[in-house]
Design a protein around this motif. Structure first.
Motif, mmCIF file in Angstrom:
data_model
loop_
_atom_site.group_PDB
_atom_site.id
_atom_site.type_symbol
_atom_site.label_atom_id
_atom_site.label_comp_id
_atom_site.label_asym_id
_atom_site.label_seq_id
_atom_site.Cartn_x
_atom_site.Cartn_y
_atom_site.Cartn_z
ATOM 1 N N GLY A 488 6.049 -8.313 -1.512
ATOM 2 C CA GLY A 488 6.148 -6.870 -1.659
ATOM 3 C C GLY A 488 4.895 -6.164 -1.148
ATOM 4 N N PRO A 489 5.022 -5.234 -0.196
ATOM 5 C CA PRO A 489 3.852 -4.521 0.327
ATOM 6 C C PRO A 489 3.036 -3.815 -0.758
ATOM 7 C CG PRO A 489 5.757 -4.144 1.735
ATOM 8 C CD PRO A 489 6.257 -4.851 0.516
ATOM 9 N N GLY A 490 3.713 -3.312 -1.768
ATOM 10 C CA GLY A 490 3.001 -2.647 -2.856
ATOM 11 C C GLY A 490 2.064 -3.582 -3.596
ATOM 12 N N GLU A 491 2.478 -4.833 -3.754
ATOM 13 C CA GLU A 491 1.629 -5.819 -4.427
ATOM 14 C C GLU A 491 0.409 -6.174 -3.564
ATOM 15 O OE1 GLU A 491 2.072 -6.771 -7.574
ATOM 16 O OE2 GLU A 491 3.689 -5.280 -7.521
ATOM 17 N N VAL A 492 0.605 -6.187 -2.260
ATOM 18 C CA VAL A 492 -0.527 -6.440 -1.359
ATOM 19 C C VAL A 492 -1.562 -5.326 -1.501
ATOM 20 C CG1 VAL A 492 -1.237 -6.674 1.043
ATOM 21 C CG2 VAL A 492 0.899 -7.742 0.271
ATOM 22 N N VAL A 493 -1.074 -4.102 -1.566
ATOM 23 C CA VAL A 493 -1.980 -2.961 -1.743
ATOM 24 C C VAL A 493 -2.765 -3.100 -3.040
ATOM 25 C CG1 VAL A 493 -2.078 -0.473 -2.179
ATOM 26 C CG2 VAL A 493 -0.625 -1.367 -0.332
ATOM 27 N N LYS A 494 -2.101 -3.478 -4.123
ATOM 28 C CA LYS A 494 -2.779 -3.638 -5.412
ATOM 29 C C LYS A 494 -3.855 -4.718 -5.340
ATOM 30 C CE LYS A 494 1.189 -2.177 -8.220
ATOM 31 N NZ LYS A 494 2.214 -2.603 -9.218
ATOM 32 N N THR A 495 -3.560 -5.792 -4.647
ATOM 33 C CA THR A 495 -4.548 -6.879 -4.507
ATOM 34 C C THR A 495 -5.784 -6.399 -3.763
ATOM 35 O OG1 THR A 495 -2.825 -8.568 -4.528
ATOM 36 C CG2 THR A 495 -4.943 -9.171 -3.563
ATOM 37 N N ALA A 496 -5.574 -5.707 -2.660
ATOM 38 C CA ALA A 496 -6.705 -5.215 -1.870
ATOM 39 C C ALA A 496 -7.553 -4.241 -2.672
ATOM 40 C CB ALA A 496 -6.191 -4.556 -0.587
ATOM 41 N N GLN A 497 -6.899 -3.374 -3.420
ATOM 42 C CA GLN A 497 -7.651 -2.410 -4.226
ATOM 43 C C GLN A 497 -8.380 -3.093 -5.376
ATOM 44 O OE1 GLN A 497 -4.422 0.273 -5.163
ATOM 45 N NE2 GLN A 497 -4.850 1.587 -3.395
ATOM 46 N N ARG A 498 -7.798 -4.132 -5.911
ATOM 47 C CA ARG A 498 -8.462 -4.868 -6.990
ATOM 48 C C ARG A 498 -9.739 -5.531 -6.498
ATOM 49 N NH1 ARG A 498 -4.640 -8.474 -8.020
ATOM 50 N NH2 ARG A 498 -5.701 -10.353 -7.295
ATOM 51 N N LEU A 499 -9.725 -5.983 -5.252
ATOM 52 C CA LEU A 499 -10.893 -6.670 -4.723
ATOM 53 C C LEU A 499 -11.981 -5.709 -4.242
ATOM 54 C CD1 LEU A 499 -9.032 -9.157 -4.937
ATOM 55 C CD2 LEU A 499 -10.052 -9.956 -2.795
ATOM 56 N N GLY A 500 -11.626 -4.453 -3.966
ATOM 57 C CA GLY A 500 -12.683 -3.513 -3.587
ATOM 58 C C GLY A 500 -12.327 -2.457 -2.570
ATOM 59 N N ILE A 501 -11.137 -2.476 -2.001
ATOM 60 C CA ILE A 501 -10.734 -1.437 -1.047
ATOM 61 C C ILE A 501 -10.438 -0.149 -1.821
ATOM 62 C CG2 ILE A 501 -9.045 -0.739 0.676
ATOM 63 C CD1 ILE A 501 -10.853 -2.979 1.604
ATOM 64 N N THR A 502 -11.070 0.939 -1.401
ATOM 65 C CA THR A 502 -10.873 2.224 -2.081
ATOM 66 C C THR A 502 -10.116 3.238 -1.235
ATOM 67 O OG1 THR A 502 -13.028 2.983 -1.290
ATOM 68 C CG2 THR A 502 -12.960 1.927 -3.457
ATOM 69 N N SER A 503 -9.978 3.004 0.055
ATOM 70 C CA SER A 503 -9.242 3.932 0.913
ATOM 71 C C SER A 503 -7.752 3.865 0.595
ATOM 72 C CB SER A 503 -9.468 3.588 2.386
ATOM 73 O OG SER A 503 -10.818 3.777 2.754
ATOM 74 N N LYS A 504 -7.051 4.912 0.975
ATOM 75 C CA LYS A 504 -5.609 4.965 0.743
ATOM 76 C C LYS A 504 -4.903 3.953 1.642
ATOM 77 C CE LYS A 504 -1.611 8.054 0.778
ATOM 78 N NZ LYS A 504 -1.117 9.431 1.071
ATOM 79 N N LEU A 505 -4.033 3.161 1.052
ATOM 80 C CA LEU A 505 -3.283 2.143 1.797
ATOM 81 C C LEU A 505 -1.797 2.449 1.704
ATOM 82 C CD1 LEU A 505 -5.157 -1.046 0.508
ATOM 83 C CD2 LEU A 505 -5.594 0.224 2.622
ATOM 84 N N GLU A 506 -1.101 2.353 2.837
ATOM 85 C CA GLU A 506 0.335 2.615 2.866
ATOM 86 C C GLU A 506 1.100 1.327 2.574
ATOM 87 O OE1 GLU A 506 1.681 5.473 3.034
ATOM 88 O OE2 GLU A 506 -0.146 6.601 3.470
ATOM 89 N N PRO A 507 1.934 1.315 1.519
ATOM 90 C CA PRO A 507 2.658 0.093 1.144
ATOM 91 C C PRO A 507 3.909 -0.131 1.998
ATOM 92 C CG PRO A 507 3.172 1.843 -0.409
ATOM 93 C CD PRO A 507 2.168 2.418 0.558
ATOM 94 N N ASN A 508 3.714 -0.449 3.264
ATOM 95 C CA ASN A 508 4.848 -0.752 4.129
ATOM 96 C C ASN A 508 4.647 -2.129 4.746
ATOM 97 O OD1 ASN A 508 2.924 -0.304 6.218
ATOM 98 N ND2 ASN A 508 3.442 1.887 6.217
ATOM 99 N N ALA A 509 5.653 -2.568 5.501
ATOM 100 C CA ALA A 509 5.606 -3.925 6.041
ATOM 101 C C ALA A 509 4.418 -4.140 6.973
ATOM 102 C CB ALA A 509 6.913 -4.215 6.787
ATOM 103 N N SER A 510 4.000 -3.085 7.678
ATOM 104 C CA SER A 510 2.903 -3.242 8.636
ATOM 105 C C SER A 510 1.543 -3.377 7.952
ATOM 106 C CB SER A 510 2.874 -2.057 9.604
ATOM 107 O OG SER A 510 2.549 -0.854 8.923
ATOM 108 N N ILE A 511 1.491 -3.226 6.635
ATOM 109 C CA ILE A 511 0.220 -3.407 5.920
ATOM 110 C C ILE A 511 -0.319 -4.815 6.151
ATOM 111 C CG2 ILE A 511 1.269 -4.222 3.763
ATOM 112 C CD1 ILE A 511 -1.746 -1.869 4.021
ATOM 113 N N ALA A 512 0.597 -5.769 6.404
ATOM 114 C CA ALA A 512 0.177 -7.154 6.625
ATOM 115 C C ALA A 512 -0.694 -7.295 7.857
ATOM 116 C CB ALA A 512 1.411 -8.051 6.756
ATOM 117 N N LEU A 513 -0.552 -6.354 8.809
ATOM 118 C CA LEU A 513 -1.306 -6.425 10.056
ATOM 119 C C LEU A 513 -2.466 -5.438 10.067
ATOM 120 C CD1 LEU A 513 1.618 -6.831 12.621
ATOM 121 C CD2 LEU A 513 0.461 -8.555 11.236
#
Length: 712
Positions: A488-513
């Motif tokens: 799930g793209p939304g879960e990827v966003v949560k992981t990145a933010q948990r580790l330290g990313i503070t910028s806005k991330l779009e939870p779509n399929a292209s987040i993987a790239l």
């Protein structure tokens, strides 16, 4: 009245030509119609005689009255000039009193406190920069070489020591020059007036401000001595390039104290007052040197210096100091000043800020980026770069925000947001590991299509079934996209933010790239948990702040540890996979002998951004190359120059350090059951043969599942 015969007959008096009183009647010539009657040619001889006498009498009277008339005209002119002068004085006085009323009461006026200076030090206590409005400490006049204040007097206000705040001669000369030249070439302001403007007023050019400036100048002259005024002036005036005050200017341009200025340097600094922005030697050295020559000529003309001294200074003009710390640490110093506004919103006195910066490493990082861009920039179509080096606790050891602080103060390491490309993939793989997958899990490397979007591998080749360790090592895009959809793209966003990313991330399929934009500092911060065993950190550069006068501690950085953000087993898996990227994958050109290294390269769409974020058990470093306008480069990839810059900087950073292992990198992958996945969505696959470690694993996400999830 009675007649001469004694009769009682009353007679009226007759006034005639023979009367004792003379002729009192007006002749025709004396009347308005005289010319008409004269033209008619009429009149008796008696009248003619009378008229002739009258004309003679008139001419005589007129001749006698010409002098008084002239005196009357001059008297009236003098009178009205005097009256108008009185009214002008009254008007000017009224205007002055009005403008004085707009100022604070004279008895309450005081020299504004000098804005505090921020002294920024490296971790070892070395001063690396000064910031704040003034950017330099005040210097007593007696501590300066005598030719320093003399330079200002010679070029700005020759009669400074003889006027009372207003120089009528200088003002008159300026008015004459401006009128004859047809444009504003000279100003008539004295040093005192300039000081009054800098201390109390705005820079607008209006009659109101000019009158207030004059009032304040006279007040300054009555309250302070000439030397005190001059000392205030040299310590408050602007000299360009962000330097307020002579100490800041000396440090900025010559990398020395104002106490050590040479005659040529003093002349150059004094010459900057006329136009500090356009004459700043960092911007236009030729113009600054030409202006300094004018100052030296003025000093010689005023007999402040000898002709020999002038010629010696002209023979060796001042130049800007090379490689001064303001350029090397400029981006860090600006970042520190910005952070300080949040940490201490109100600063009343000069402060000393101790940072985590390693100036030796900072110099290496700055040089490495400059040399890489000079060598490869044109060939690769790359104009800018940025890098951050931090320890595993988040303390920034080096930060470079661009190829040249002199050319651009825009901080590309902290402020800029760019697409990280494949360097974002570790957050996708970590999310998958946390849901039961392992580095040995198999996924399909095959073409994928999602609503018309067809992500492809860099090589456009497909390997079929591959384990995740290989997939991330070779940066296979199709596998990363499949994993993002699986968890799930939304879960990827949560992981990145948990580790330290503070910028806005779009939870779509292209987040993987890595299509959502992030900063270089964020990426280094988010990779730190891989290097320190799973603990989240807050990137920071300020260690403590204290009052420079009293030494009182005003701020101490709190613990940067944000707690565990990644379980040890997942740290182990990620480090084993990311180490493989360096050993056999896209970052195999990374060179740090004797040290276990892990990391990930990244290249955004159309080669717009090239990244490498790599780490050891001691330090994390993130490198970005690209263009400010996001224009495509000439196929610059993360596996190329970014890896080379990283290697050069990290070799210097790890010099004389004993090597340490990456957390958990030597451990075997633990057996973790799948979790947090909806039951039934992932069918089981056959047993994969892989030696003694073989196990049952979830099946590959194929196009059938993609169609099911996205309806296309």
């Amino acid at each position: 009245m009675f007649g001469r015969n004694g009769d009682n007959e009353r007679r009226e008096p007759v006034l005639s030509a023979s009367s004792a009183y003379g002729e009192l009647r007006l002749s025709p010539e004396d009347r308005p119609t005289a010319m008409v009657r004269k033209s008619s040619g009429g009149g008796s001889s008696r009248k003619s005689g009378s008229s002739s006498a009258s004309r003679e009498s008139g001419r005589s009277a007129s001749g006698r009255g010409r002098g008084p008339k002239r005196r009357g005209l001059l008297s009236r002119l003098f009178y009205w000039t005097f009256v108008l002068g009185i009214w002008a004085v009254v008007g000017v006085a009224g205007l002055i009193f009005y403008e004085a009323g707009q100022l604070p009461p004279i008895q309450n006026l005081a020299i504004p406190d000098r804005p505090p200076t921020i002294i920024i030090q490296a971790a070892d206590g070395r001063t690396i920069a000064t910031r704040g409005e003034m950017r330099g400490s005040a210097v007593p006049l007696r501590s300066l070489p005598p030719y320093v204040p003399q330079a200002f007097v010679a070029i700005e206000d020759r009669r400074f020591y003889s006027h009372f705040g207003l120089d009528p001669l200088g003002l008159g000369r300026a008015v004459f020059v401006n009128l004859t030249s047809g444009r504003l070439r000279e100003g008539g302001s004295t040093l005192t007036q300039q000081l009054a403007k800098n201390l109390f007023l705005t820079q607008e050019r209006t009659l109101s401000r000019k009158i207030q400036e004059l009032i304040l100048s006279i007040w300054l002259e009555t309250k302070y001595s000439k030397n005190e005024i001059l000392e205030l002036y040299v310590n408050r005036v602007y000299f360009g390039a962000g330097a307020w005050g002579i100490e800041a200017a000396a440090q900025r341009y010559f990398n020395k104290s104002a106490r050590q200025l040479t005659l040529a340097e003093a002349a150059m600094i004094a010459g900057l007052v006329k136009s500090p922005s356009s004459l700043a030697p960092t911007r236009n050295l030729d113009a600054a040197q030409q202006r300094a020559a004018v100052v030296l000529d003025a000093m010689a003309d005023a007999r402040f210096i000898s002709t020999e001294m002038e010629q010696a200074a002209l023979a060796k003009p001042a130049t800007v100091a090379k490689n001064n710390s303001s350029d090397v640490a400029g981006y860090v110093a600006d970042w520190v000043a910005d952070q300080l506004k949040t940490i201490l919103p109100s600063i009343e006195h000069d402060v000393i800020v101790q940072t985590t910066l390693d100036m030796s490493l900072q110099a290496v990082a700055d040089k490495a980026l400059k040399e890489a861009l000079a060598k490869n920039g044109k060939k690769l179509g790359v104009e800018q770069g940025a890098l951050v080096v931090m320890d595993t606790d988040g303390g920034v050891r080096a930060l470079v925000g661009g190829r040249s602080y002199e050319e651009s103060q825009y901080n590309r390491a902290v402020t800029a947001r760019r697409q990280p490309g494949s360097s974002f993939k570790p957050f996708v793989y970590l999310t998958a590991m946390e849901r039961g997958l392992t580095p040995e899990t198999i996924r399909e490397d095959a073409p994928v299509q999602i609503k018309g979007w067809k992500p492809e591998n860099f090589s456009r080749d497909y390997r079929g079934p591959v384990d995740l360790k290989t997939a991330i090592s070779l940066s296979l895009n199709t596998v990363a996209v499949r994993l993002a959809l699986e968890v799930g793209p939304g879960e990827v966003v949560k992981t990145a933010q948990r580790l330290g990313i503070t910028s806005k991330l779009e939870p779509n399929a292209s987040i993987a790239l890595g299509t959502s934009e992030v900063s270089v500092l964020e990426m280094a911060d988010a990779y730190a948990p891989f290097a320190n065993g799973g603990y989240g950190v807050a990137a920071h550069v300020i260690q403590q702040v204290k009052d420079s006068g009293s030494g009182k501690l005003l701020y101490t950085a709190p613990s940067p540890n944000r707690g565990m953000v990644m379980a040890p087993p997942h740290v182990s898996m990620m480090n084993r996979m990311l180490q493989q990227v360096v050993l056999t994958g896209t970052a195999k050109r990374a060179d740090l002998p004797g040290w276990p290294v892990a990391g990930k390269t990244g290249t955004s769409q159309d080669y717009r951004d090239a990244w490498f974020i790599g780490y050891t058990g001691r330090l994390v470093a993130a490198v970005w190359l690209g263009n400010d306008d996001s224009s495509p480069t000439k196929k610059a990839s993360g596996a190329g120059v970014p890896v080379e810059v990283w290697s050069q900087v990290m070799k210097a950073a790890h010099k004389d350090m004993p090597p340490v292992q990456l957390p958990g990198a030597g451990l075997e992958a633990p057996q973790i059951a799948p979790s947090n996945l909806p039951p039934g969505d992932v069918p089981e696959e056959p047993v994969v043969t892989g030696g003694p470690q073989a196990q049952r694993k979830p099946a590959t996400i194929d196009n059938w599942l993609l169609d099911k999830l996205f309806g296309g």
